[in-house]
Write a protein that holds these residues in place. Structure first.
Motif, mmCIF file in Angstrom:
data_model
loop_
_atom_site.group_PDB
_atom_site.id
_atom_site.type_symbol
_atom_site.label_atom_id
_atom_site.label_comp_id
_atom_site.label_asym_id
_atom_site.label_seq_id
_atom_site.Cartn_x
_atom_site.Cartn_y
_atom_site.Cartn_z
ATOM 1 N N LYS A 115 -13.356 1.120 7.141
ATOM 2 C CA LYS A 115 -12.267 1.997 6.712
ATOM 3 C C LYS A 115 -12.368 2.312 5.228
ATOM 4 N N GLU A 116 -12.734 1.315 4.433
ATOM 5 C CA GLU A 116 -12.897 1.537 2.996
ATOM 6 C C GLU A 116 -14.048 2.500 2.722
ATOM 7 N N TYR B 10 -12.246 -3.235 8.787
ATOM 8 C CA TYR B 10 -11.635 -3.135 7.465
ATOM 9 C C TYR B 10 -12.624 -2.571 6.450
ATOM 10 N N ARG B 11 -13.856 -3.056 6.481
ATOM 11 C CA ARG B 11 -14.862 -2.573 5.535
ATOM 12 C C ARG B 11 -15.244 -1.126 5.837
ATOM 13 N N ARG C 185 0.816 -1.204 0.000
ATOM 14 C CA ARG C 185 0.000 0.000 0.000
ATOM 15 C C ARG C 185 0.852 1.257 0.000
ATOM 16 N N GLN D 123 -13.891 6.593 1.151
ATOM 17 C CA GLN D 123 -14.636 7.126 0.006
ATOM 18 C C GLN D 123 -15.227 8.495 0.314
#
Length: 651
Positions: A501-502, A498-499, A438, A506
């Protein structure tokens, strides 16, 4: 990054004053404000240019009462100042006291306890021409060994001297002249100083998933600059290892020799080599070129595809005597020390050869990956939840991430923990055998915090509902999410983190984790919120670092005062009224309680953001803000709007 303190130029100037916030955002953890013959007004002008969220990183050299006025992080005593004192200055909780010294005798003669000291001049001063050093590596190491407090080197620190200085055992370095000799280049120069150099020795893998091509990616992403030394060209993919064209010891050493005097690596990590006799030659050659370098050996006896490399077990004791850290996985440790070796036996091995062992636990069964840092004195366990997909080259990545963190001034414990988390992130980068490394960006979470006045606290019943709540709250315009899952397992919460954070990325929204510091740490969330009976602010800061947000639940003004002293970035103050989303409520505050707390915060000059919390409805927002508490943290009323597909802004 390396442990670096920046000292300000002696004369206030807008040319450098407005660079300070950028230095903090880039990662600077401590700034010493030292202005020669300056007035109190000059000091105030500089301090007030520093964003409030960064002022705990400032240490002042004069007008010590300003540390209390502005909630600074410490005071620093000149030699003349501490020599005229008999007792430690009184400071608020969490405020450091440091001092300037010029010899071991001075350090030992300070008549009270300090938190750290400067030893100067380590080298000929850049900012003070004619101020010449009286130290060499031997005498400096002797001072450090005698000192009972952490010692920081000051004077003449440059990119050319910093590697040797750190290798002497200093806690860190303090810099002035090199950074500020051209204020327009201060950030650039800080970055160069703060980027440690590492030497990466290993094979060339055409997939770039392992070997030195992967090592470069890891070094870059973990904040160091990597120099590559190639030991051989492999013929391999993620599924098969067909062989290697090995370079001779002479050709390997030609690569090292050309870097002599031009590179300044602090740590050398050695991976794939033809055999152990070649390894001995490399170690000796590297130490000859860089005498103070520390060596990490990542033993590779077999590839993940089953190819077995040459072994010369009789050379192992000599090799272990010449390295500093060994980073095997479980099968490699068995090759070196035998099957079913106990922790105490590994400690004895570490003691015999004066090394540390970082035993990588990825080969073990189970839902967690438990690494062990083993020294003669202790065994330290680091654990992450197993997630993601298997990857080619994780052993290389782990050892390089460890070497990079260690070169950056981290302790062995922190370096081991950082390496484990780095590999955990690689496992989640995609579903193939090749990892995506990353891109890291400067963390501006603390600055965003001061511009966000509304926080949404989730309260879903399952993973899907939690994620839907977060996404819809962001669509509603909310830019700060607190993930709260009191009844969920670590696995479930990590999955949502984790989800979440995504989703938050956005919408450029902040994400903090309620209570579970380790989940915030592993998911790289923007921070953590700690309840009154949850984890320690101090421990959270040590684990998460300076640029992460730490919030604390408070019920009284005294709670707030203590939370700020311990380093909290914001407080959640409540409850406003009874709420069924939280158990074990503290006393209800109401509007009068908030008004009193806001007045006390203003009176005591406490300016960390305060968020009202607990049973707040949309109609309560304006009356609460009228009390002086501007921030609002809500759960139930947002969830009801979401359930009714009402995405209009709140309040």
């Amino acid at each position: 990054m390396k442990r670096i303190i920046v000292i300000t130029p002696p004369i206030p100037s807008s040319e450098w004053i407005f660079t300070l916030n950028s230095l903090f955002t880039a990662g600077l953890e401590r700034l010493h404000l030292r202005l020669h013959t300056a007035s109190e007004g000059d000091y105030r002008r500089v301090i007030e240019a520093v964003a409030y969220c960064y002022r705990r990183r400032v240490v002042i050299h004069d007008y010590f009462h300003l540390a209390d006025d502005y909630k600074l992080g410490g005071i620093h005593l000149s030699t003349a100042k501490w020599q005229s004192m008999t007792t430690r200055p009184l400071t608020d909780e969490g405020v450091t006291v440091s001092a300037s010294c010029h010899s071991a005798e001075e350090i030992m003669s300070i008549p009270f306890q300090i938190d750290y000291c400067f030893l100067s001049p380590m080298y000929d001063s850049i900012s003070k021409p004619g101020y010449v050093s009286a130290f060499d590596a031997s005498s400096a190491t002797h001072v450090i060994a005698q000192s009972t407090v952490p010692v920081w080197a000051l004077g003449g620190i440059t990119p050319e001297t910093i590697a040797d200085t750190m290798a002497m055992g200093f806690e860190g370095v303090a810099v002035l002249g090199y950074v500020w000799s051209n204020p327009q280049e201060a950030i650039m120069r800080w970055r160069r100083l703060a980027t440690p150099e590492v030497l990466l020795v290993g094979g060339l893998d055409p997939t770039a998933g392992a070997g030195i091509s992967a090592d470069i990616k890891v070094a870059e992403q973990t904040g160091s600059y990597g120099y590559n030394i190639c030991t051989g060209v492999t013929y391999q993919s993620t599924e098969v290892f067909e062989g290697c064209n090995w370079l001779s010891k002479e050709d390997i050493m030609k690569q090292v020799d050309v870097l002599r005097g031009r590179a300044h690596p602090i740590v050398c990590k050695i991976g794939l080599i033809e055999n152990l006799s070649v390894l001995l030659g490399i170690i000796d050659g590297v130490r000859d070129a860089f005498p103070l370098i520390r060596i990490v050996w990542d033993p590779i006896f077999a590839s993940s595809t089953g190819f077995v490399f040459e072994r010369e077990r009789d050379l192992l004791p000599q090799i272990l005597d010449k390295i500093d850290v060994l980073t095997p996985n479980l099968p490699e440790m068995e090759e070196i020390a035998g099957d079913k070796i106990s922790e105490s036996e590994l400690q004895q091995l570490a003691a015999t050869h004066h090394i540390a062992i970082v035993l990588k636990g990825g080969h073990a069964e189970g839902n967690t990956v438990a690494d062990k840092l083993i020294t003669a004195d202790f065994v330290y366990h680091t654990t992450v939840l197993r997630s993601g997909y298997p990857k080619h080259g994780t052993g290389c990545a782990h050892s390089t991430a460890f070497a990079s963190a260690w070169a950056g001034g981290c302790s062995l414990r922190i370096a081991s923990d950082s390496a484990q988390r780095y590999v955990s992130a690689l496992m989640r980068s995609n579903e193939s055998l090749l990892a995506y490394h990353r891109k890291q960006e400067m963390n501006s979470s603390l600055l965003k915090l001061h511009n966000v006045k509304l926080q949404f606290i989730t309260n879903g019943t399952d993973i899907q509902e939690e994620c839907e709540q977060i996404e819809k709250a962001c669509r509603m315009g909310i830019r700060w999410i607190q993930l709260r899952m009191k009844e969920a397992s670590d696995d479930e919460m990590l999955c949502v983190a984790y989800r979440a954070k995504e989703i938050c990325a956005q919408y450029d929204a902040l994400l903090i984790i309620n209570d579970r510091i380790h989940i915030a740490h592993q998911s790289d969330a923007d921070g953590v919120h700690l309840g009154r009976n949850d984890g320690s602010i101090t421990k959270a800061r040590a684990l998460l670092g300076a640029n992460k947000i730490i919030g604390a639940t408070c019920n009284t003004f005294e709670d707030i005062k203590r939370a700020e002293a311990l380093g909290a970035d914001y407080v959640g103050v409540g409850p406003f009224r009874f709420t069924d989303t939280k158990k074990n409520l503290a006393p209800i505050l109401g509007l009068e309680g908030y008004k009193h707390i806001a007045q006390e915060m203003l009176k005591e000059r406490i300016f960390i953001p305060a968020f009202a919390i607990g049973g707040i409805e949309e109609g309560d927002i304006s009356p609460i803000r009228a009390t002086g508490i501007e921030g609002i943290a809500v759960s139930g009323c947002i969830i009801r709007k979401i359930n009714n597909d009402d995405f209009s802004p709140l309040g």
